[in-house]
Each structure stands twice: as structure tokens, then as C-alpha cells.
Design an enzyme around this catalytic site. Structure first.
Site, mmCIF file in Angstrom:
data_model
loop_
_atom_site.group_PDB
_atom_site.id
_atom_site.type_symbol
_atom_site.label_atom_id
_atom_site.label_comp_id
_atom_site.label_asym_id
_atom_site.label_seq_id
_atom_site.Cartn_x
_atom_site.Cartn_y
_atom_site.Cartn_z
ATOM 1 N N ASP A 234 38.283 37.470 49.094
ATOM 2 C CA ASP A 234 39.310 37.031 48.027
ATOM 3 C C ASP A 234 40.601 36.456 48.757
ATOM 4 O OD1 ASP A 234 39.940 37.141 45.099
ATOM 5 O OD2 ASP A 234 41.917 38.306 45.912
ATOM 6 N N THR B 208 42.297 31.401 44.146
ATOM 7 C CA THR B 208 43.380 31.549 45.136
ATOM 8 C C THR B 208 42.983 30.586 46.392
ATOM 9 O OG1 THR B 208 42.434 33.649 45.664
ATOM 10 C CG2 THR B 208 44.149 33.758 44.185
ATOM 11 N N THR B 209 41.682 30.832 46.649
ATOM 12 C CA THR B 209 41.598 30.162 47.989
ATOM 13 C C THR B 209 41.512 28.504 47.836
ATOM 14 O OG1 THR B 209 39.840 32.008 47.949
ATOM 15 C CG2 THR B 209 39.504 30.185 49.799
ATOM 16 N N ASP C 19 39.509 40.130 38.975
ATOM 17 C CA ASP C 19 39.269 38.498 39.162
ATOM 18 C C ASP C 19 38.367 38.207 37.883
ATOM 19 O OD1 ASP C 19 40.723 38.636 41.117
ATOM 20 O OD2 ASP C 19 39.277 37.290 42.374
HETATM 21 P P1 ADP Z 1 38.677 30.742 44.904
HETATM 22 O O1 ADP Z 1 39.518 31.948 45.524
HETATM 23 O O2 ADP Z 1 39.027 29.569 44.938
HETATM 24 O O3 ADP Z 1 38.236 31.480 43.519
HETATM 25 P P2 ADP Z 1 35.907 31.308 45.755
HETATM 26 O O4 ADP Z 1 35.483 31.846 46.872
HETATM 27 O O5 ADP Z 1 35.776 32.411 44.430
HETATM 28 O O6 ADP Z 1 37.454 30.961 45.807
HETATM 29 O O7 ADP Z 1 35.117 30.061 45.302
HETATM 30 C C1 ADP Z 1 35.243 29.201 43.954
HETATM 31 C C2 ADP Z 1 34.373 28.076 44.271
HETATM 32 O O8 ADP Z 1 33.129 28.316 44.232
HETATM 33 C C3 ADP Z 1 34.586 27.337 43.013
HETATM 34 O O9 ADP Z 1 34.733 25.966 43.019
HETATM 35 C C4 ADP Z 1 33.201 27.495 42.285
HETATM 36 O O10 ADP Z 1 33.000 26.441 41.395
HETATM 37 C C5 ADP Z 1 32.385 27.307 43.278
HETATM 38 N N1 ADP Z 1 31.109 28.158 43.050
HETATM 39 C C6 ADP Z 1 30.826 29.366 42.690
HETATM 40 N N2 ADP Z 1 29.655 29.676 42.434
HETATM 41 C C7 ADP Z 1 28.819 28.475 42.827
HETATM 42 C C8 ADP Z 1 27.491 28.216 42.682
HETATM 43 N N3 ADP Z 1 26.481 28.927 42.277
HETATM 44 N N4 ADP Z 1 26.993 26.976 43.127
HETATM 45 C C9 ADP Z 1 28.127 26.258 43.157
HETATM 46 N N5 ADP Z 1 29.407 26.346 43.252
HETATM 47 C C10 ADP Z 1 29.715 27.614 42.959
HETATM 48 MG MG MG Z 2 37.079 32.832 42.821
#
Ligand code: ADP
Ligand code: MG
Length: 563
Positions: free
Chosen positions: A64, A97-98, A394
Site C-alpha cells: 500500500d 496512493t501509489t 481501502d
Molecule cells: P494504487 O495505490 O495507486 O491504488 P495499486 O497497487 O492498487 O496502486 O494499483 C492500482 C492499479 O492497478 C490501477 O491502475 C488498476 O487499474 C490496476 N489494476 C488492478 N487490477 C488490475 C487487473 N486485474 N488488470 C489490470 N490492471 C489492474
Molecule cells: Mg489501490
């Protein structure tokens, strides 16, 4: 320091560190990029996890972004601003957040190149602001409608958000829990808008069993036990007395001496005490209460009588929990036993003491108010339970976002690629230097699909080209399905969706932070107070690392004559 006829005039305190112009800016940008790089590899479902160890040796394993940045102790002022980006994102929308930190890093990286081409920072930040406003418009325009009745949308967005977490294997179960919890606490306001306050969802954690044993309970959990073993541990259709005062004889504030002349007097005295306690208990019995939840203590004798009357008693419950119970069960909180009336007692369908690992907890279920819900988090170890807690937080936020904002976009890089394409068109309508800044903004957005691909071991450029081609053909939700690496035309068809507000907020917070950093051309760091002897120069409290060779901390070690 200024010069006046050859005499130096000291304006700032001795030891104040100052950096100006280009130096200050490139230093700040460099620090911000370091932070973005630190979280980059954790983006997306294939992102890696980080193990963070604090100064006491406590370990946190997470993926996270907000948590990673919260745990690492950042010193540089510009780096601290990047940490703020993650915090804002987390508190506003709870996810992304990322993304927001990576985006802020990329904006700064590319802005630096513009500055090198002699474009003034103010022109860049103005261009960024315009681009951000337009991007928000584009995101709103490409969204699909969702909301509290769109169960698939709610579940999918919660699952997408959890797919990037360590707990992703249980995402289906956890997403359902998040959805049910938010639906339970959601309320419509006067304007007919749905609002959901995640604070209303109580969270209880206990290591043990497995993540899949995490459950949603309609009611409240108290981490207390029934006071005496003789009392019932299970009460159905329970009338509940909420009591703020103790069930014992009040002790006087000062010492009193009692002259006893006959041995029977002791007995009389004790009898009198017993009578008083008995009267108190009788008042409770008469009220019809089957469960007593008390904020204070309960006399042993009272416990005995209550137990005989088959009443379940829990004592020393926190005031805040009593207040929650009052809301949940509809019961009044009493301070005086004489005031109790049956109709003001609380009610719950079931009150039960259950063993969770080695502790006994009281579960108050099927309360009058169905808006009281608790999520009981389970998992193999404390580390797992903590990560489940973060994932659930989240998930709750994301479901709330969709319930309140009623808009969704496809994920997997789709919104970023689409926004970038439309922004480039918008840029060409602007012309001049601002056009350059807007284009740079659009290019920066590509970092998200690129990083998602990179983290999944795919070719960045190849993926981006495929995505752009799909979008050019009008597939606004074309993204990379990271489950198999394919670029598909509609991410929502594979259930990868995100709340629009998460994307909008990521744009807003990253633009704000990068613009703020770009506008700084002077960093004045005052001298820190003298540090205790034995501390290494430049140690705690010294200048942030990376800020001009050793900074003030190093100067502290110079002999006085050299200053
Ligand atoms: P953040 O902290 O920004 O939420 P995450 O590590 O949760 O970062 O990653 C979020 C990103 O991953 C988003 O852009 C989301 O669309 C993408 N994502 C999540 N699951 C999938 C999936 N199965 N296929 C493609 N993209 C995905
Ligand atoms: Mg996320």
C-alpha cells in the site's frame, strides 16, 4: 548575507542553510523523484511488496503506497511533500496512493526538462493546472454510471482495489464484506444523495484462523467477558440495560470509625449492606433487563444476585462503546437505577459470549438499528491481520466512493491513456508554451500504463502502442488485463473498474504537489538547535540529506574560530 560598504550584514541566524534558483529546484525535484521511484515497483496487481522495519524492529509487510510512505522516515522537505500527496489521496478517496505519487514524480521529471529549455516554472505550473482541469473533465466524460444499486460495479471496484494487495486471494469474500458493510451504513440525505461514513463500520481484529474467516456482523463486538461464570452466556431477544454507574455501595470520601459494642452489630452492619445491594439488583430485575452492560464495576454480592436472577452482566465497558450500544440497541444510558423504565431499555436479537482464540468477546447482534455493523478480521498472524485491515479500509473507501459519486471508469491504464490522448488534442488548441506544458502533462500520464506493464514483466513501449491503437479506435476502456498480459478493449468486461473520483483525485493531488515544488526557488533552512554531544554531525535534526553537502549539521563540528 548582504554587503553594506564592505561590511557583511547578517540577516539570517548564523548557520542558516540556503539554496537558491536552479540548485534549489533540481535538488527538490531529485528528492521527489526518489520517493516516486521507491513506490513504483509496487503499483498494480503484479506489483511487489515492501517489508518495512522501524527503529524498534517492528515489521510491516505491505504493498500500500500510503503505508509505505507513512512508515519510512523521510527527511527532505520536498520528499515530505510527496508523502503528503499519498496522505491526501488516502484521506480523500482511500485508494490510488501509489498512482498519485508516481504521477507527481513523472510530472516533475518532465517539467525539469522544460525548465532546462528555459521555460519558466510559472508557465509550466499554469499549463499543468489547465491540463488537470481538462483531465478531470475528460475523466468525468468517459465514466459510466454506477451507484448503490449496481452490485456488480461495487464488487468489481472493491476487487480491483484489493487485487493489488497481499490478500488478493480472498478478494471476492472481502469485497462482498466491504460492499455489505457500506450498504448497511449508507444513508440518503435531504437532496436524495447517498452518503456513507466508513467510520460507522466498526473494525475488530484478532489473529488466528484464516483470512477467509473474516466476517461481517450485524451489531457490535465488545472485547470483554461475562463477569461471573454462573451467568448465562447466551441471551436471545435480549432487553439490555446500559448503565454508566457502578452497582456497588458508594464508599465515603473520608474515613469513618465505627464503634462496635456488641458482636451482633457486625452482622447487622453486613446485613444492611446486603439489603442495599439486594434492593439495587431487584430494581434491575424488575425492569425486565436480561443483559446489563455497565461502564463501571460491580460488587461481588451484586454479581451473585444477578447471576441467580439469570442476568448476563458485562462490566468496565468503554464509554464510547456504551454510546455506540445506545445507538445500536436504542437503549437509554442510565446513571441512576431508580430511573429505569422498561420501554427505554435497549434491545438486540442475540447477545452471546464467544471464544475467539484465548479471549472471550461479547457479540451483540441483530440490533434494533441495522446500521451497526462490525467487520471481524481474522488471519494467520498479526502481520496478515494488519494487511487485511488495510485492504478492507481501502475496499470500504472505494465502495463508498462509488456509492457517493456514482461513477466508474475501466482500470488497467485505460483512463490514463484515454485522458492523455484527449489532452494532446486539447493542447494543440492552445498553442504557445502552455501547449508544451499540457503535452508534457499528457505524456506523464502514460507512466501509469507503462509501470503496470513493467511490473508485470511486459514490454512498456509495446503495451503503450497497443493501448493507444485501441483507444484511437474508440475503445475508451481499453487496458492491459494483467491477469494474462493481454490488451483488451473493455476492462469493465473483465471486472477491472475503478471509481472515477480516485483517478480525479490522483490528478489533483499530484498536480498540486508538483506545482508547489516547481514554484520553490529558495530553500531557507534555519539552524537546528544544538545537538547533544556524541551525536554524529548531520545526524538527527540536522539538514535533510541531499541538501547541500552535509549542511548545518556538519558545521556544528567546526571549532569556533573557524566560523
Ligand atoms: P494504487 O495505490 O495507486 O491504488 P495499486 O497497487 O492498487 O496502486 O494499483 C492500482 C492499479 O492497478 C490501477 O491502475 C488498476 O487499474 C490496476 N489494476 C488492478 N487490477 C488490475 C487487473 N486485474 N488488470 C489490470 N490492471 C489492474
Ligand atoms: Mg489501490
Amino acid at each position: 548575507m548582504a554587503q553594506l560598504g564592505g561590511t557583511p550584514v547578517l540577516i539570517m541566524r548564523e548557520g542558516t542553510e540556503r539554496q537558491r534558483g536552479r540548485d534549489a529546484m533540481s535538488n527538490n525535484i531529485a528528492a521527489a523523484i526518489v520517493i516516486a521511484e521507491a513506490v513504483r515497483t509496487s503499483l498494480g496487481p503484479m506489483g511487489m511488496d515492501k517489508m518495512l522495519v522501524d527503529q524498534f524492529g517492528d515489521v510491516v509487510i505491505t504493498n500500500d503506497g500510503a503505508t509505505i510512505l507513512k512508515e519510512i522516515d523521510v527527511q527532505h522537505p520536498a520528499a515530505k511533500m510527496m508523502v503528503e500527496v499519498a496522505k491526501t489521496q488516502d484521506s480523500e478517496v482511500g485508494d490510488g496512493t501509489t498512482t498519485s505519487v508516481i504521477l507527481a514524480g513523472e510530472l516533475l521529471k518532465r517539467a525539469k526538462k522544460l525548465i532546462e529549455q528555459k521555460i519558466h516554472p510559472t508557465v509550466i505550473t499554469e499549463g499543468f493546472r489547465k491540463a488537470a482541469d481538462k483531465a478531470v473533465e475528460i475523466l468525468d466524460g468517459m465514466s459510466i454510471k454506477s451507484g448503490i444499486d449496481d452490485e456488480k460495479g461495487l464488487l468489481d471496484s472493491a476487487m480491483t482495489c484489493m487485487s493489488s494487495k497481499i490478500v488478493s486471494e480472498s478478494k471476492e469474500k472481502l469485497a462482498k464484506i466491504c460492499m455489505d458493510a457500506i450498504k448497511a451504513v449508507a444513508e440518503k440525505n435531504e437532496d436524495g444523495k447517498w452518503l456513507a461514513d466508513i467510520e460507522k463500520v466498526q473494525i475488530q481484529k484478532k489473529a488466528g484462523e484464516s483470512i477467509d474467516d473474516t466476517s461481517l456482523i450485524q451489531g457490535i463486538i465488545l472485547d470483554k467477558e461475562v463477569v461471573s461464570p454462573g451467568m448465562p452466556k447466551f441471551v436471545k431477544d435480549a432487553k439490555i440495560l446500559l448503565l454508566q454507574s457502578a452497582i456497588e455501595i458508594q464508599k465515603t470520601e473520608f474515613d469513618t470509625k465505627l464503634q462496635i459494642t456488641r458482636p451482633e452489630q457486625i452482622q447487622e452492619f453486613l446485613d444492611e449492606e446486603e439489603k442495599m445491594i439486594r434492593t439495587m439488583v431487584e430494581k434491575i430485575v424488575k425492569s425486565g433487563a436480561k443483559v446489563v452492560i455497565c461502564q463501571k464495576g460491580i460488587d461481588d454480592l451484586a454479581q451473585h444476585f444477578l447471576s441467580k436472577a439469570d442476568i448476563m452482566v458485562v462490566r468496565r465497558v468503554k464509554k464510547s462503546d456504551i454510546e455506540k450500544l445506545s445507538k445500536a440497541t436504542g437503549g437509554m444510558i442510565y446513571t441512576n437505577l431508580d430511573d429505569i423504565t422498561e420501554d427505554k431499555l435497549g434491545w438486540a436479537g442475540l447477545v452471546e459470549e464467544r471464544k475467539i482464540m484465548n479471549d472471550s468477546w461479547i457479540f451483540i447482534e441483530e440490533c434494533k438499528d441495522p446500521k451497526s455493523v462490525v467487520i471481524l478480521i481474522r488471519g494467520g498472524t498479526d502481520l496478515v491481520v494488519d494487511e487485511v485491515d488495510r485492504a478492507i479500509h481501502d475496499g470500504l473507501c472505494v465502495v463508498r466512493d462509488v456509492v457517493e459519486d456514482e461513477k466508474l471508469v475501466g482500470g488497467g491504464g485505460a483512463p490514463e491513456v484515454e485522458t492523455a490522448i484527449q489532452l494532446r488534442k486539447y493542447a494543440s488548441s492552445l498553442g504557445g508554451r502552455e501547449q508544451l506544458a499540457v503535452e508534457v502533462f499528457a505524456d506523464s500520464l502514460d507512466i501509469i500504463p507503462k509501470t503496470l506493464a513493467e511490473n508485470a514483466g511486459l514490454d512498456q513501449i509495446d503495451t503503450l502502442m497497443k493501448l493507444r491503437a485501441a483507444h484511437q479506435q474508440g475503445n475508451k476502456f481499453a487496458g492491459t488485463n494483467l491477469d494474462n498480459g493481454d490488451v483488451i478493449n473493455d476492462m469493465s468486461s473483465v471486472g477491472v473498474v475503478e471509481p472515477t473520483v480516485v483517478k480525479v483525485q490522483a490528478i489533483k493531488s499530484s498536480t498540486e504537489a508538483s506545482s508547489m515544488i516547481l514554484r520553490i526557488d529558495d530553500v531557507i533552512a534555519s539552524a537546528k538547535s544544538a545537538m547533544p554531544p556524541g551525536m554524529p554531525p548531520g545526524g538527527p535534526g540536522g539538514m535533510p540529506p541531499g541538501m547541500g553537502g552535509g549542511g548545518m549539521g556538519g558545521m556544528g563540528g567546526l571549532p569556533p574560530g573557524m566560523m
